[in-house]
Each structure stands twice: as structure tokens, then as C-alpha cells.
Design an enzyme around this catalytic site. Structure first.
Site, PDB file in Angstrom:
ATOM      1  N   ARG A  71      -9.460 -39.024  18.250  1.00 17.56           N
ATOM      2  CA  ARG A  71     -10.744 -38.400  17.936  1.00 17.56           C
ATOM      3  C   ARG A  71     -11.217 -38.869  16.560  1.00 17.56           C
ATOM      4  O   ARG A  71     -10.498 -39.543  15.831  1.00 17.56           O
ATOM      5  CB  ARG A  71     -10.632 -36.858  18.013  1.00 17.56           C
ATOM      6  CG  ARG A  71      -9.337 -36.360  17.455  1.00 17.56           C
ATOM      7  CD  ARG A  71      -9.323 -35.402  16.329  1.00 17.56           C
ATOM      8  NE  ARG A  71     -10.422 -35.346  15.465  1.00 17.56           N
ATOM      9  CZ  ARG A  71     -10.425 -35.872  14.235  1.00 17.56           C
ATOM     10  NH1 ARG A  71      -9.370 -36.544  13.763  1.00 17.56           N
ATOM     11  NH2 ARG A  71     -11.474 -35.748  13.451  1.00 17.56           N
ATOM     12  N   GLY A  72     -12.473 -38.463  16.228  1.00 19.76           N
ATOM     13  CA  GLY A  72     -13.091 -38.994  15.011  1.00 19.76           C
ATOM     14  C   GLY A  72     -13.860 -40.244  15.415  1.00 19.76           C
ATOM     15  O   GLY A  72     -13.327 -41.102  16.147  1.00 19.76           O
ATOM     16  N   ALA A  73     -15.105 -40.340  14.937  1.00 14.93           N
ATOM     17  CA  ALA A  73     -16.010 -41.373  15.458  1.00 14.93           C
ATOM     18  C   ALA A  73     -15.428 -42.803  15.412  1.00 14.93           C
ATOM     19  O   ALA A  73     -15.378 -43.485  16.449  1.00 14.93           O
ATOM     20  CB  ALA A  73     -17.343 -41.289  14.717  1.00 14.93           C
ATOM     21  N   ASP A  97     -20.643 -38.370  12.879  1.00 13.79           N
ATOM     22  CA  ASP A  97     -20.529 -39.040  14.182  1.00 13.79           C
ATOM     23  C   ASP A  97     -21.725 -39.916  14.493  1.00 13.79           C
ATOM     24  O   ASP A  97     -21.662 -40.771  15.365  1.00 13.79           O
ATOM     25  CB  ASP A  97     -20.356 -37.992  15.284  1.00 13.79           C
ATOM     26  CG  ASP A  97     -18.989 -37.362  15.166  1.00 13.79           C
ATOM     27  OD1 ASP A  97     -18.816 -36.479  14.309  1.00 13.79           O
ATOM     28  OD2 ASP A  97     -18.076 -37.800  15.883  1.00 13.79           O
ATOM     29  N   ASN A 113     -22.515 -34.069  12.657  1.00 17.42           N
ATOM     30  CA  ASN A 113     -21.080 -33.975  12.349  1.00 17.42           C
ATOM     31  C   ASN A 113     -20.539 -32.696  12.985  1.00 17.42           C
ATOM     32  O   ASN A 113     -21.285 -31.908  13.585  1.00 17.42           O
ATOM     33  CB  ASN A 113     -20.843 -33.993  10.832  1.00 17.42           C
ATOM     34  CG  ASN A 113     -19.371 -34.203  10.504  1.00 17.42           C
ATOM     35  OD1 ASN A 113     -18.715 -35.068  11.100  1.00 17.42           O
ATOM     36  ND2 ASN A 113     -18.826 -33.444   9.584  1.00 17.42           N
ATOM     37  N   LYS A 114     -19.264 -32.502  12.850  1.00 20.63           N
ATOM     38  CA  LYS A 114     -18.570 -31.369  13.460  1.00 20.63           C
ATOM     39  C   LYS A 114     -19.301 -30.048  13.222  1.00 20.63           C
ATOM     40  O   LYS A 114     -19.827 -29.809  12.132  1.00 20.63           O
ATOM     41  CB  LYS A 114     -17.158 -31.316  12.882  1.00 20.63           C
ATOM     42  CG  LYS A 114     -16.283 -30.184  13.332  1.00 20.63           C
ATOM     43  CD  LYS A 114     -16.170 -30.048  14.842  1.00 20.63           C
ATOM     44  CE  LYS A 114     -15.699 -31.314  15.530  1.00 20.63           C
ATOM     45  NZ  LYS A 114     -15.857 -31.278  16.992  1.00 20.63           N
ATOM     46  N   ARG A 167     -17.352 -39.113  25.657  1.00 19.37           N
ATOM     47  CA  ARG A 167     -17.940 -38.165  24.682  1.00 19.37           C
ATOM     48  C   ARG A 167     -19.310 -38.690  24.262  1.00 19.37           C
ATOM     49  O   ARG A 167     -19.462 -39.895  24.019  1.00 19.37           O
ATOM     50  CB  ARG A 167     -17.037 -38.006  23.445  1.00 19.37           C
ATOM     51  CG  ARG A 167     -15.702 -37.343  23.760  1.00 19.37           C
ATOM     52  CD  ARG A 167     -14.951 -36.976  22.484  1.00 19.37           C
ATOM     53  NE  ARG A 167     -15.476 -35.786  21.855  1.00 19.37           N
ATOM     54  CZ  ARG A 167     -15.089 -35.360  20.649  1.00 19.37           C
ATOM     55  NH1 ARG A 167     -14.189 -36.053  19.951  1.00 19.37           N
ATOM     56  NH2 ARG A 167     -15.582 -34.256  20.131  1.00 19.37           N
ATOM     57  N   GLN A 203      -9.479 -28.903  13.289  1.00 18.59           N
ATOM     58  CA  GLN A 203      -9.182 -30.244  12.761  1.00 18.59           C
ATOM     59  C   GLN A 203      -8.924 -30.213  11.252  1.00 18.59           C
ATOM     60  O   GLN A 203      -8.174 -31.032  10.734  1.00 18.59           O
ATOM     61  CB  GLN A 203     -10.336 -31.221  13.065  1.00 18.59           C
ATOM     62  CG  GLN A 203     -10.470 -31.634  14.513  1.00 18.59           C
ATOM     63  CD  GLN A 203     -11.411 -30.734  15.284  1.00 18.59           C
ATOM     64  OE1 GLN A 203     -11.551 -29.542  14.985  1.00 18.59           O
ATOM     65  NE2 GLN A 203     -12.055 -31.275  16.294  1.00 18.59           N
TER      66      GLN A 203
END
Ligand code: MRU
Length: 373
Positions: free
Chosen positions: A69-71, A260, A270-271, A112, A219
Site C-alpha cells: 500500500r501507499g501510492a 495519492d 490523501n488518507k 484501487r 497505518q
């Protein structure tokens, strides 16, 4: 004390030598002897297990379930994942092999929706395939692996670039808030928001990082707190609802987060929870920075309203670490990201420069310059 090794990287952007990189940073993705491994991030911080990825379906599920995970890491992982997904199709005709590559790229791309790096990496792999002069499927496969390795190595250099750009923002004694994990785990090395932190720390600067836990999937608590602590950085974990109090009481001098997707007018996704932190930072007059490589900039999308926001299962809200914390059948919402308008962003830390307002103009210039170099 953390252990360090000297890494010399001949960057495409600049030669970065004598950069101290913590020896024990975790690797989220490994390609070894033609096989792909992801560090299963859903098991952190309790278990560090590298899981082999043996099919496109497995890679798709690993992305969807946030094992990787993470862009930037999603982009790199999917580029290798595409190779894994076509590895057993070398007996097809060249035309059928190419059709298969495109199909698998579309499939992985659908894992995603918000992180544009996934789309970027799949487009780059397919465009490489379209331009390839390979005369056999096995040669084309080898070229695809080389392209994925190139994306992986470039991602490392991009992090080092962001470290160089962002380190100037960090001053002795600062309190720095971050949200989610834009760390080494979310990229190939050093992270995006954490890259300047790692570099400043390696140069002996003292500062405190405040990591928001980042509900629903934690996270910040499971990943950021873990990787910064491993590297000897002074990190303090907060629950998300402590951010305002910590700012109001003078503990926070700067916020830095990853993203992202940055769109043409400078709005950033973003998150979930980032928007709240940005609004608070504005209220308390605290600079709010976003760090990202150029592969996260999406000029084709005009404003934040057009960014697709992933909606995840309500189970992620109701269940923490296997324990149900809410009444059965309660209604939930689970948007995984939010959009921070560019008016709340003090600057965007990229691999070569700090982009500031007017964002529309300056992001366009930055990308044009990047195309030319
Ligand atoms: O759902 P996740 O864990 O993939 O979300 C990750 C983030 O929001 C990160 O901040 C973003 O991808 C930047 S990573 C360098």
C-alpha cells in the site's frame, strides 16, 4: 543508535552521494531471481513476513487488502505484478501475448482507484510494450521485467530527491505532525513525507515527530510509528482526535503528509483525516506540506472534485484487529481518502523542487520541465 550504511546512488536527476540511509529500513517490495515478494503490511508491527506473489489475482488482492500500500509502492508492486501475471503465457502468439498484457494491466489497475501511481505504472508498462521491437514473447517478457526494475529504481531516486528538497524545511527542535504512512513502507526507500525526516535525522538534527494513528486501518500506529522508531527517530503516537489539542498547545511547528494524487490545480487526495489536519493547521497558522514524486501528479484531472475516492467496507470501521467495537448492523461509511484544497497547502515537496502557489501554473511548469530532462 541506528545502524547506517553509505549508499551511493547515481541519480537521474542529480548525483546524490554521501547520503546516509538507515540500514534497517524495511523493504516493502522485492524482486529476487524472477520472483516477486511483498512485505505483508497488514501483519505489521507484529510480524514481518515477505509473501511471494504468484499470480495477477494474488497481486490484485494484495493491493486491495493493503498488504502492499501507499501510492508509489502500489505502482511499483503492480509493475512487477504485471510481469508475474503474464509469465505463464509465453507460449501465446505475440499478438495474443500483447492482448493478454493489456488485459492484466487493466485488471491490476482496477484494484484501487485513488492512487494515480497505479494507473501511471500500468500505462507506462503498456506503452513500453507497444513501442517494443521484441520479436519473441520471452524477449518481450524480459523487457517488461527490466521496465518494472527501472520504475523500482527510479522510485528510490525520487525519494532521495524529496529528502533533499524537504530537509531544508526541518529545523532543530521542531515538532512535526504526519498522518497515515507516507514512509519507507509506502515507497521503495525512505518514503515521501518521511524522506526529509530520515535525511535530517541522519545529519544529526533533533526534532520530534507526532504520528496520528490514522483510523480505520491504523497505518500511523502500525506502520509510521514502527518504521520511525526502528530508525531511531523521536516519534510519539497520537490518536487522530488529539491533533487539534497538540496544535493548540504549541507542540506542532509543521505538518508533512504524503498524497495519492495531486491534480492540475494543486488539490491533493490523501488518507482520510488529512483534510481535518490541514484545516486545523491553517487555523493555527502551521505550515502544511505535501510530499510526492512527479509520478503522483495527474495533470489530466483538473480539480479535487474529479478524484475518485475509494469507499471501503464498513467492516473496517466496525472491527479493530479482529474485535467488533460497534453494534451489529450499525450503518457505516468508509471513504478511504479525502481531498485537501490547494488553498490549505503551503508547498509540495517534489524530487527536484518545492512547488508553491500559484499551483496551477507552477505544477504545469514543473511537469513540462520534467518532460524535457
Ligand atoms: O490506504 P493506503 O494505506 O494505501 O493510503 C496511503 C496514503 O494515504 C499515503 O499517505 C499516500 O499513499 C502517500 S504514500 C507515500
Amino acid at each position: 543508535m541506528p545502524r547506517y550504511k553509505l549508499v551511493q546512488i547515481q541519480g537521474i536527476i542529480k548525483v546524490y552521494d554521501n547520503i546516509l540511509i538507515p540500514d534497517d529500513l524495511p523493504k516493502s517490495i522485492e524482486w529476487k531471481e524472477g520472483r516477486l515478494y511483498f512485505l505483508d503490511q497488514t501483519l505489521l508491527p507484529h510480524h514481518t513476513i515477505m509473501e511471494e506473489q504468484e499470480s495477477a489475482e494474488q497481486v490484485y488482492n494484495s493491493i486491495k487488502q493493503l498488504k502492499v500500500r501507499g501510492a508509489p509502492a502500489i505502482g511499483v508492486g503492480a509493475a512487477y505484478g504485471l510481469c508475474v501475471g503474464v509469465k505463464n503465457d509465453l507460449a501465446l502468439s505475440m499478438a495474443d501475448f500483447k492482448t493478454r498484457i493489456k488485459k492484466q494491466a487493466d485488471y491490476l489497475n482496477s484494484a484501487r482507484p485513488t492512487a494515480v501511481n497505479l494507473h501511471w505504472a500500468m500505462q507506462r508498462m503498456v506503452s513500453h510494450m507497444e513501442k517494443s521491437k521484441a520479436t519473441s514473447t520471452s524477449d518481450l517478457y524480459d523487457e517488461m521485467v527490466t521496465e518494472a526494475q527501472l520504475i523500482h529504481n527510479e522510485d528510490k531516486k525520487l525519494s532521495i530527491g524529496m529528502a533533499e528538497t524537504g530537509q531544508h524545511l526541518i529545523k532543530e527542535g521542531m515538532g512535526i505532525m504526519t498522518h497515515c504512512n507516507a514512509g519507507s513502507l509506502a515507497t521503495s526507500i525512505l518514503g515521501t513525507a518521511t524522506a526529509p525526516l530520515y535525511l535530517a535525522h541522519s545529519k544529526g538534527l533533533n526534532f520530534k515527530v507526532y504520528a496520528n494513528e490514522t483510523r480505520p486501518l491504523l497505518q500511523g500506529a502500525r506502520l509510521t510509528a514502527w518504521e520511525l522508531q526502528q530508525s531511531g527517530i523521536d516519534v510519539t503516537l497520537l490518536t487522530d482526535n488529539m491533533a487539534a489539542h497538540m496544535m493548540a498547545t504549541g507542540h506542532i511547528d509543521m505538518v508533512i503528509v504524503g498524497t495519492d494524487r495531486v491534480v492540475a490545480n494543486g488539490d491533493v487526495a490523501n488518507k482520510i483525516g488529512t483534510l481535518g489536519v490541514a484545516i486545523l493547521a491553517k487555523y493555527y497558522d502551521i505550515p502544511f506540506y505535501v510530499a510526492c514524486p512527479s509520478s503522483t501528479i495527474d495533470l489530466a484531472t483538473k480539480t479535487g472534485k474529479d478524484i475518485p475516492i475509494e469507499e471501503r467496507s464498513g467492516e473496517e470501521v466496525k472491527v479493530i484487529m479482529g474485535k467488533t467495537i460497534a453494534p451489529a448492523n450499525i450503518q457505516t461509511r468508509c471513504p478511504a481518502f479525502d481531498v485537501t484544497p490547494h488553498s490549505l497547502v503551503t508547498g509540495i515537496v517534489t524530487e527536484t523542487k518545492l512547488i508553491q502557489a500559484p499551483y496551477g501554473e507552477n505544477i504545469k511548469l514543473f511537469m513540462e520541465l520534467k518532460e524535457k530532462t
